[in-house]
Each structure stands twice: as C-alpha cells, then as structure tokens.
Design an enzyme around this catalytic site. Structure first.
Site, PDB file in Angstrom:
ATOM      1  N   GLU A 151      40.578  59.709  53.105  1.00  0.00           N
ATOM      2  CA  GLU A 151      39.755  60.864  53.473  1.00  0.00           C
ATOM      3  C   GLU A 151      38.527  60.488  54.294  1.00  0.00           C
ATOM      4  OE1 GLU A 151      41.076  60.480  50.438  1.00  0.00           O
ATOM      5  OE2 GLU A 151      42.265  62.276  50.050  1.00  0.00           O
ATOM      6  N   HIS A 155      40.158  66.877  39.562  1.00  0.00           N
ATOM      7  CA  HIS A 155      40.865  67.702  40.541  1.00  0.00           C
ATOM      8  C   HIS A 155      40.459  69.178  40.481  1.00  0.00           C
ATOM      9  CE1 HIS A 155      43.247  64.138  40.962  1.00  0.00           C
ATOM     10  NE2 HIS A 155      44.112  64.689  41.792  1.00  0.00           N
TER      11      HIS A 155
END
Lengths: 382, 327
Positions: free
Chosen positions: B60, B129
């Site tokens: 990322e 998450h």
C-alpha cells in the site's frame, strides 16, 4: 500497464572502484578515465564551466545560509549539502525535458542544480513570502515543478514512492524520460523504499534511485545501521531484479558517466536502476545536531576535505584541461559568494507571509475559486 | 428510475470516468484480473486493458505513493484500498505526501487522486479490519473525505471525486455493496453529486438525526420506528461528504427541529460525531432545546464475535433509545 514479471537474473554492473585523485591523475586525461566516456566527450567547455559555477554557488549559498542560521534568522532545521555538490550537479547536468528530480530534505543542492534561484531559496529558509514555497515549506521542502523538481521531502524514504510515481506518469503518458529519486544512505532501510524497488522492477519503470551514501545515517554510521552486500548498498537491487552500480561521487565525470548508463537504460529500455554514489557531508546531519565530532573524528573530516573535495577537484580538472583559469575560477567563486550574500539581503528584507496566507494553498479547488471550492465548508477555524 | 446495486453504481462511475478521461487509471490489489475483492471493478480490466486497470502487489505505501507521484504529472489515479483499515501502512503517503505537498510547495503542485475502499465494521473481521477512519482523514487540511450511503450517492460522488483537483478519500462499506437503490440512467446525462452537499433523506419536524455511510440506513429505520411507535417525526440528514461539510444543512435542520442525535460508526473520541456536536454547540446553541446526543460504536477495539459485534455498532434500537431520552 501490464504487471509482467521480468527475469530476476540481471547482470550486475559496477563501475571502477574508489579512485583517489592521485590515481585519477595517473590516467592520460586530467579528469580520470571517466572523462573519456561518450557522454563526457560531448560535455562542452561552456557546460563544464557552468557545472563548476553551480557547484560553487551551492557551496557559497549554504555557507551563507549557515551564517544566517547561526545568527538566528531561520527556524527549524538546516541540512547542509556541502561536500556532496558533485552528486546533484553531475547527475542533474544530464537531465533533458522529460527527466524529473525528487529528493529528501537535504535539498538545497538539487534545487540550485535544477536552476532555482538563490533569492527564492534563501527567502524560503528565512520563512519569507518571497520564498519558493511562500515560506510554507522551509528548508526541507523546496519545489519547482516548472523545472521538473518535485521536492524536497521531509520524511526519510517517503519520497521514494513519489519518484516511482513520476516514472509511472512518464511511462503512462508515453514520454521518453526518467525520474531521478535521490535518497540518503539512511533511507535504504525504510519499507517505502523497498516497496518502490519492487514496483519499479515489476512494472518496468524508468526510475533511477540514487543513494547518496555520505557514510552516516544521521549520527549512526552506515556500518552500524545497515547490512552490507559485498558490492555495497546498491547491490540490494539484485533482490528486485534491478540493475545497479556504485561509484565515487567526488568527480563530476564519474558521476555523469555512471548515471548516464542508468538514464540510457531508463530511456531506451524503460528499466530502473539503483545507483550508490559515495560521498561525504562536512557538517552534521542537520545544524541542530551539528556536533558531528561525536561520531567521527576531526581528522576524518579534514582528510576528506583535503583529498576529496568535489568543488576543488572539479576546479583542478577544468584548470588542467585548460577550460578554466585560476583567475576565472576565483571570479566565479566570488560571484557565487556575492550572489549568496545578496540573496540573504533579499530574504532579510522580504516580508513574512501574513496570517491570512496561512489559509491559502490548502485546496486547489478553493484557491482557484471553482464551484467545488465554494461548495460546503472546507475549513473549521474556531 | 432503474435500481442497481451499490457496487455496480461504483463500477459504472469508474467505467464512465475511464471513458471520459484518458488520464484516469484504476490501481489496486486484485482490481484487474481477479475483478476486485468485492467485485466492484468487475469487467473493467477486460474492457479497458492493462494500461487503465492495474493490479498492484500488496504494497500500500508503495502503490499509493506511486499514485500520488503520478498525479503530480497529471495522471488521475483511482486507487482501491481493499480495506480502508490498511491506511495505517500507507499513512505517510496518504497524509504527508498527498495532503500536504500542495501546501508545502506554496500551491505549485496539486494531487488529483482518489483513494477508495470499504471502511466499516460489522463483518466479524476483528479490530484490524474494521477501522472507520473518515474522521481521522478529515482532520487533515488538504484532504477531502466522503462516505456515501446509497447507490445514487456513491456513483455521483465517485465521479465528482475523480474530477476534483484535490485528493479525495471515498469511504465505502462492504455491507452496502449488495444494497440496491435507484440511480439515474446514464442516458439521461452525467449523474454528479457535489462534495460538500448533504442530503435530507427524510423530512421531519421533531428531531434531527445526522448520519453518514451505513448509519444513514439505521437512522432511517429508527425514524420509521419513532414515527410508528412513538409519534415522533424525525428528520434524517445524510452528510454524504465529511470534508467539505454542509454546515448549512445541519444548522437549518436543527433550527427547525431544535433537537439532534448524531449517529456515527466511528468510536466516540474525536470522531465525525464529536465534530458535529462541536459545530452545533458553537453555531446552534440557541436553537437547541435539549443536549445533543450521539450513537457511536462502543468504545473498544472492534470485537470479532458474530454473536455481539452488531451490539457494538450503531443500530436502529440504540438510536430510538437515545432519541426517546431527549424527545
């Protein structure tokens, strides 16, 4: 862009090992063997002198900026580039219209090398509205997109994905160019750098990562902070299937010859390269930790200055070539000093940004007065 | 009007913008050949090819930063974070580079990027998450953040975000991807929803429920219960855009109803709901007949257990209870 895999088996490329001036002097050319490289044979006398001028200007600019920093005229940090001038100047002297440059916080040298003016650079250090970033960025954050210079970035290694992105943008737009992403030896252990290398190799991007190895990652020597492959830091590139090279940075010819190989690879093959250019900084990591004596000896610094100073070496080479005279060199140096002093005067006399200026340059849409910029509340001042 | 799924509304927006502007490129993990982890980008790679729809490694910081760098040269990357929860590994790129490069360059540079992906709890995936970072990113001047609740809004806001010259972070919701709603037909013209404009999803006279994202659906459900069981007529304001924020819509509604409850899946400390409460306290104090109350996720890391996760999140019953305490 296809994410195709390339063979990781890459030929490694290493330029000739460290050469002291004495060794270089033994070759037929006063500039050493790299002076005979094709890219240097087409380096005109005028360009060589201009290269010397830029190096002299960087050195004088920084010396004068340090004087004013010590006089309390500036805030924050001041990361001096003195000792490394040949790296920025040599590499950037090769850049064409579609070659782009990005670096970290030790950015004054690169800024002047791309053609930014001393006035705007000095005024930025003073935090004045006439600075290149209107006093909003400071020493670590110079930018000149009109000169393909994209900063000036404060976080160690944080600029490496941006440099990758410049290369991505060039390839996306089908432009024959490359990005030169400069980083210090301290940045090579940051994750963002390794992610950038993987992406550069994977996507076949024309990205050149130039590790300016000055031996010290802040106050910790390279030997104490990094695992060294036998070929040096650049050899880490092999893990990503990327070509690499390593060279000494004190001789402009050598810097240009080695960098041009990488630029040619980027331009012609759209392939990345990692370069390690060995150099040295005379001052501390920053002025704030100027006591560099704590981690290296005075003798070490003096020996480098005496035997490897890049400005002096380039001056001597050009004089030996007959391209420059002592008199002309002194004149150029004096002009650089005068220009730096004039820049300091300009900076001192310039106004600070206003409090209102704090609130501009946050959103493009607001600044441009577009409908998007006028819709909804963008700022929440109390 | 035709009715389509939220995920298809996003895909339609991406498809239309890919067609409109050659500089738009979709980047992210598994967005191309795998068709997207949530099938948002399904079919786009097949239609647009390798150059316009690009699979990235699980990297990322690298690919978000690459997009920021490319945007400085005029490319318009739309980057998918498989979960907004993964912002933490790209934080330097998302904040220091994307948000601040314009300011630090004195306005010489801008970054027209979009980062999009789901930002929600409620799917039993645990604390790592289930982040809802819209308030976090809205706290950085230079960034724009939106959190659309309906298919029509997500399509219109996505298209606007892609055309915006500043970085826009679009926070979607995995639990909304399969929801359906009316979206104008492309043949009837470009469907754009501006940033900075809230939407009154339900008109009412007695209390204002202020929400964004999936919490809007909870608020609408709560409003039905309040109407049916308690004869309370609630107005529901969907913020849609967090920054820029439609302050007028909030203030106008509260001036009319004199009461407000803010519903926000984020944790209570310093989130969007806290910001809205501050705004009302500062600018609507004289309009208020009761304290402003909030419904947030319970203030602990997001729990995994399928048996209780929904009780940690805002839900219609918690909203009803909160309204009844001040109505």
């Amino acid at each position: 862009m296809p994410a195709k895999k390339k063979s990781a088996a890459k030929k490694k490329q290493k330029s000739s090992p460290a050469k002291s001036r004495n060794e270089a002097d033994k070759t037929s050319h006063p500039g050493g063997p790299h002076a005979e490289a094709e890219i240097n044979r087409s380096f005109s006398d005028e360009q060589k002198v201009e290269t010397f001028r830029t190096m002299a200007r960087i050195r004088r600019f920084e010396q004068i900026s340090l004087k004013h920093y010590n006089a309390g005229k500036m805030g924050g940090f001041l990361h001096l580039y003195i000792g490394q001038e040949s790296v920025a100047v040599g590499t950037i002297s090769l850049c064409g219209d579609h070659d782009h440059i990005i670096t970290a916080y030790r950015d004054h040298g690169h800024a002047l090398a791309v053609g930014m003016g001393m006035n705007e650079c000095m005024a930025e250090l003073f935090g004045k509205s006439t600075g290149c970033s209107k006093g909003k960025g400071g020493s670590m954050h110079y930018f000149a997109p009109d000169k393909n210079f994209w900063g000036g970035h404060g976080i160690v290694g944080g600029q490496t994905p941006l440099g990758l992105g410049l290369a991505y943008g060039l390839k996306y737009k089908d432009l024959k160019g490359c990005s030169l992403t400069f980083l210090g030896d301290g940045a090579i252990n940051q994750g963002a750098f390794h992610e950038s290398l993987n992406l550069a190799g994977l996507f076949d991007l024309p990205a050149i990562f130039i590790i300016e190895n000055n031996g010290y990652s802040m106050g910790t020597s390279q030997k104490r902070s990094s695992v060294y492959p036998p070929g040096g830091l650049a050899q880490r590139a092999e893990a990503y299937g990327i070509d690499w090279a390593s060279c000494m940075g004190e001789n402009v010819y050598e810097v240009r010859a080695v960098t041009w190989e990488a630029m040619r690879r980027a331009h012609e093959e759209s392939r990345p390269t990692v370069l390690e250019i060995n150099t040295y900084r005379y001052y501390g990591h920053s002025v704030a930790d100027a006591n560099a004596k704590k981690y290296r000896s005075k003798e070490e610094v003096e020996k480098y200055q005496r035997e490897h100073d890049p400005v002096q070496i380039w001056r001597e080479i050009l004089i030996a070539e007959g391209v420059l005279s002592e008199e002309k060199a002194n004149k150029i140096d004096q002009e650089a000093k005068d220009e730096a002093n004039a820049a300091a005067k300009f900076a001192e006399e310039s106004p600070y940004p206003t409090v209102d200026d704090i609130m501009t340059d946050v959103y493009e849409e607001v600044d441009s007065g577009s409908e998007a910029g006028r819709t909804g509340t963008h700022f929440f001042n109390t | 009007m035709r009715s389509i799924l939220y995920r298809h509304a996003i895909r339609e927006a991406l498809d239309e913008e890919l067609a409109r502007d050659d500089n738009v490129v979709i980047l992210g993990e598994e967005v191309a050949q795998y068709n997207g982890a949530y099938k948002v980008t399904e079919g786009l790679w097949k239609k647009w090819g390798d150059k316009r729809v690009v699979d990235t490694p699980i990297s990322e910081a690298g690919f978000i930063g690459m997009g920021v760098g490319a945007s400085m040269l005029g490319v318009r990357p739309v980057m998918e974070l498989m979960f907004w929860s993964f912002h933490s590994v790209a934080f330097d790129q998302l904040v220091n580079n994307a948000a601040f490069v314009r300011y630090m360059s004195g306005g010489l540079i801008h970054c027209p990027i979009v980062v999009r992906g789901p930002a929600n709890g409620g799917t039993n995936v645990g604390a790592t998450h289930s982040h809802t970072p819209e308030g976090l990113f809205a706290s950085f001047p230079g960034l724009k953040v939106c959190s659309p609740a309906t298919p029509a809004d997500v399509k219109g806001l996505m298209k606007t975000a892609i055309r915006d010259n500043d970085p826009v972070y679009v926070m979607e919701n995995t639990l909304l991807y399969g929801t359906e709603g009316p979206v104008p037909d492309p043949e009837d013209g470009d469907h754009l929803v501006p940033l900075g404009v809230a939407d009154v999803k339900r008109e009412g006279d007695d209390i204002t429920l202020i929400a964004h994202g999936r919490s809007v659906l909870h608020a609408l459900k709560a409003a039905e219960i309040l109407d049916h069981d308690h004869d309370i007529d609630a107005e529901v304001i969907d913020l849609r855009s967090i920054r820029p924020l439609d302050e007028d819509a909030i203030l106008d509604s509260v001036a009319h109803t004199n009461r407000a409850v803010v519903i926000d899946e984020s944790k209570p400390f310093c989130g969007v709901s806290a910001m809205i409460c501050t705004l009302l306290q500062e600018k609507a104090f004289d309009d208020l007949d009761a304290p402003i109350l909030r419904v947030n996720s319970l203030d602990a890391p997001s729990i995994y257990s399928p048996g209780v996760e929904n009780d940690q999140l805002p839900n219609p019953q918690r909203i009803v209870d909160k309204v009844l305490s001040i109505a």
